[in-house]
Write an enzyme that holds these catalytic residues in place. Structure first.
Site, PDB file in Angstrom:
ATOM      1  N   TYR A  81       0.843  -1.204   0.000  1.00 52.95           N
ATOM      2  CA  TYR A  81       0.000   0.000   0.000  1.00 52.95           C
ATOM      3  C   TYR A  81       0.882   1.259   0.000  1.00 52.95           C
ATOM      4  CZ  TYR A  81      -2.756   3.854   1.836  1.00 52.95           C
ATOM      5  OH  TYR A  81      -3.313   5.101   2.018  1.00 52.95           O
TER       6      TYR A  81
HETATM    7  N1  LIG Z   1      -8.437   7.178   5.730  1.00 51.86           N
HETATM    8  C1  LIG Z   1      -7.159   7.300   6.032  1.00 51.86           C
HETATM    9  O1  LIG Z   1      -6.789   7.219   7.209  1.00 51.86           O
HETATM   10  C2  LIG Z   1      -6.119   7.594   4.971  1.00 51.86           C
HETATM   11  C3  LIG Z   1      -4.791   7.855   5.365  1.00 51.86           C
HETATM   12  C4  LIG Z   1      -3.838   8.125   4.376  1.00 51.86           C
HETATM   13  C5  LIG Z   1      -4.216   8.169   3.036  1.00 51.86           C
HETATM   14  N2  LIG Z   1      -5.508   7.890   2.682  1.00 51.86           N
HETATM   15  C6  LIG Z   1      -5.861   7.924   1.260  1.00 51.86           C
HETATM   16  O2  LIG Z   1      -6.962   8.793   1.087  1.00 51.86           O
HETATM   17  C7  LIG Z   1      -7.766   8.357  -0.013  1.00 51.86           C
HETATM   18  C8  LIG Z   1      -9.220   8.291   0.415  1.00 51.86           C
HETATM   19  O3  LIG Z   1      -9.328   7.432   1.531  1.00 51.86           O
HETATM   20  P1  LIG Z   1     -10.705   7.212   2.299  1.00 51.86           P
HETATM   21  O4  LIG Z   1     -10.364   6.940   3.721  1.00 51.86           O
HETATM   22  O5  LIG Z   1     -11.664   8.293   1.984  1.00 51.86           O
HETATM   23  O6  LIG Z   1     -11.151   5.827   1.652  1.00 51.86           O
HETATM   24  P2  LIG Z   1     -12.561   5.370   1.040  1.00 51.86           P
HETATM   25  O7  LIG Z   1     -12.416   3.918   0.760  1.00 51.86           O
HETATM   26  O8  LIG Z   1     -13.675   5.816   1.904  1.00 51.86           O
HETATM   27  O9  LIG Z   1     -12.617   6.198  -0.312  1.00 51.86           O
HETATM   28  C9  LIG Z   1     -12.044   5.756  -1.523  1.00 51.86           C
HETATM   29  C10 LIG Z   1     -13.056   6.048  -2.607  1.00 51.86           C
HETATM   30  O10 LIG Z   1     -12.475   5.712  -3.881  1.00 51.86           O
HETATM   31  C11 LIG Z   1     -13.379   4.863  -4.594  1.00 51.86           C
HETATM   32  N3  LIG Z   1     -12.530   3.999  -5.423  1.00 51.86           N
HETATM   33  C12 LIG Z   1     -11.608   3.096  -5.005  1.00 51.86           C
HETATM   34  N4  LIG Z   1     -11.008   2.519  -6.061  1.00 51.86           N
HETATM   35  C13 LIG Z   1     -11.559   3.088  -7.178  1.00 51.86           C
HETATM   36  C14 LIG Z   1     -11.349   2.928  -8.577  1.00 51.86           C
HETATM   37  N5  LIG Z   1     -10.465   2.048  -9.060  1.00 51.86           N
HETATM   38  N6  LIG Z   1     -12.085   3.680  -9.441  1.00 51.86           N
HETATM   39  C15 LIG Z   1     -12.980   4.580  -8.968  1.00 51.86           C
HETATM   40  N7  LIG Z   1     -13.226   4.763  -7.669  1.00 51.86           N
HETATM   41  C16 LIG Z   1     -12.515   4.032  -6.781  1.00 51.86           C
HETATM   42  C17 LIG Z   1     -14.178   4.132  -3.539  1.00 51.86           C
HETATM   43  O11 LIG Z   1     -15.444   3.668  -3.994  1.00 51.86           O
HETATM   44  C18 LIG Z   1     -14.330   5.211  -2.459  1.00 51.86           C
HETATM   45  O12 LIG Z   1     -15.452   6.036  -2.700  1.00 51.86           O
HETATM   46  C19 LIG Z   1      -7.168   7.024  -0.458  1.00 51.86           C
HETATM   47  O13 LIG Z   1      -6.321   7.277  -1.574  1.00 51.86           O
HETATM   48  C20 LIG Z   1      -6.352   6.587   0.737  1.00 51.86           C
HETATM   49  O14 LIG Z   1      -5.279   5.754   0.347  1.00 51.86           O
HETATM   50  C21 LIG Z   1      -6.474   7.617   3.618  1.00 51.86           C
END
Ligand SMILES: NC(=O)c1ccc[n+]([C@@H]2O[C@H](COP(=O)([O-])OP(=O)(O)OC[C@H]3O[C@@H](n4cnc5c(N)ncnc54)[C@H](O)[C@@H]3O)[C@@H](O)[C@H]2O)c1
Length: 329
Positions: free
Chosen positions: A143
């Site tokens: 990841y």
């Molecule tokens: N939540 C955390 O603590 C955290 C920390 C560091 C980084 N991030 C990054 O932030 C971003 C958002 O995270 P989040 O917590 O909102 O997660 P989440 O899973 O709630 O949101 C991800 C969204 O992307 C969509 N998605 C995933 N793969 C897809 C694809 N191939 N095509 C189209 N849509 C797709 C999903 O349906 C979802 O709506 C991610 O890139 C994650 O890696 C999150």
């Protein structure tokens, strides 16, 4: 501004969508709804699309042109560390494949700004507590590796656009531990991070488990930097405005509070907010957990004029409220 938000139906993306809409920007959501929830973005245009699919680049170009989009915020990605160890190639296909299509579509259109969701997972297991952006990145799982490769791809895309004389800027935001809810209906529904896990255990009548209380920290439990999702969402707006102002002397920024909280302190804050006594169980340390990881936030403060407004108690209270677990009365 007209902004395409990939993953806009997700936890963090939907907070940014809400803020952009509130300030009057046009927003187009692209999401495959694999983990996203459509009702988080009710009333806004949404293209249902897997960004890693073979036709994604062309469909993105069509959507960008139809909505006269000038900026992209790219959230869409898989984000579970454990799953990424079990299925690394799927993570590369989704996270790197999706970003490839976003960057090629941006290159074929008049997109001039991109914000990328990166992560503190890019740092791996640093041997310092306070982490600055210039530290060597050594991610320890697929990841984190997809996030670091994503940053490199974006840097290359900026260089290539410069060579071609095309205006294209990008900012990579390395999030620390995101938590809380800006609006209860946008809360994190995935039970993967500490606060939702503890709330889930309490709701199920079980004791939360602390993985290791013999770390070299004041109370022996791991220290992390918890940032309110609404503060994080504001950082994306600040990043867009920074690029639109033409200033891009730095392109990577930590997003955290600059203050650490231990697992025990988080559980105490949850006990306070829920009005319940919580007696955690002690478990073994988990592999790959550094004792302390706190963001040095001086760069984002100086260049984006951004700083976190919410403290740990406010973060926890918003999560407890969203879970419907505030004490009655
Ligand atoms: N939540 C955390 O603590 C955290 C920390 C560091 C980084 N991030 C990054 O932030 C971003 C958002 O995270 P989040 O917590 O909102 O997660 P989440 O899973 O709630 O949101 C991800 C969204 O992307 C969509 N998605 C995933 N793969 C897809 C694809 N191939 N095509 C189209 N849509 C797709 C999903 O349906 C979802 O709506 C991610 O890139 C994650 O890696 C999150």
């Amino acid at each position: 501004m007209s902004v395409l938000v990939t993953g806009g139906a997700g936890y963090i993306g939907s907070h940014v969508v809400r803020l952009l809409s509130e300030r009057g920007d046009d927003v187009l959501v692209v999401d495959d709804l694999s983990t996203g929830i459509e009702s988080r973005v009710t009333g806004l245009p949404i293209v249902s699309l897997d960004l890693a699919a073979a036709d994604a680049e062309d469909r993105l170009v069509a959507a960008i042109e139809e909505h006269s989009v000038d900026s992209i915020i790219h959230f869409a990605a898989k984000k579970q560390v454990g799953e990424s160890v079990e299925e690394p190639i799927m993570y590369y296909r989704q996270n790197i494949g999706g970003l490839t299509n976003v960057l090629t579509a941006a290159g074929r259109t008049s997109i001039d700004s991109l914000v990328f969701s990166s992560s503190a997972a890019t740092y791996g297991m640093p041997d310092v507590e306070m982490v600055g952006e210039d530290l060597d990145c050594r991610p320890i799982n697929p990841y984190g590796q997809t996030k670091l490769i994503g940053e490199w791809m974006i840097d290359n895309a900026i260089t290539s656009a410069n060579i071609q004389g095309k205006k294209f800027n990008a900012v990579k935001l390395r999030y620390f531990n995101v938590a809380g809810a800006g609006w209860p209906e946008l809360a994190d529904t995935a039970v993967m991070n500490l606060i939702p896990i503890v709330l889930g255990r309490i709701a199920a009548g079980k004791a939360p488990i602390i993985f290791g209380d013999d770390y070299d920290t004041a109370d022996g439990t791991c220290i992390r930097d918890y940032v309110h999702v609404k503060d994080l969402a504001e950082a994306h707006i600040a990043a867009l405005d920074y690029m639109k102002s033409g200033a891009t002397s730095e392109t990577v920024f930590n997003v955290g509070t600059g203050t650490g909280a231990s697992v025990k302190e988080v559980i105490d804050a949850i006990a306070e907010a829920t009005g319940r006594e919580i007696v955690p169980e002690m478990g073994e340390r988990r592999a790959g957990d550094p004792p302390a990881l706190v963001a040095d936030v001086s760069r984002i403060g100086a260049l984006l004029s951004w700083k976190a407004e919410f403290d740990l108690d406010e973060i926890v209270r918003s999560a407890v409220e969203a879970a419907g677990m505030l004490p009655e009365g």
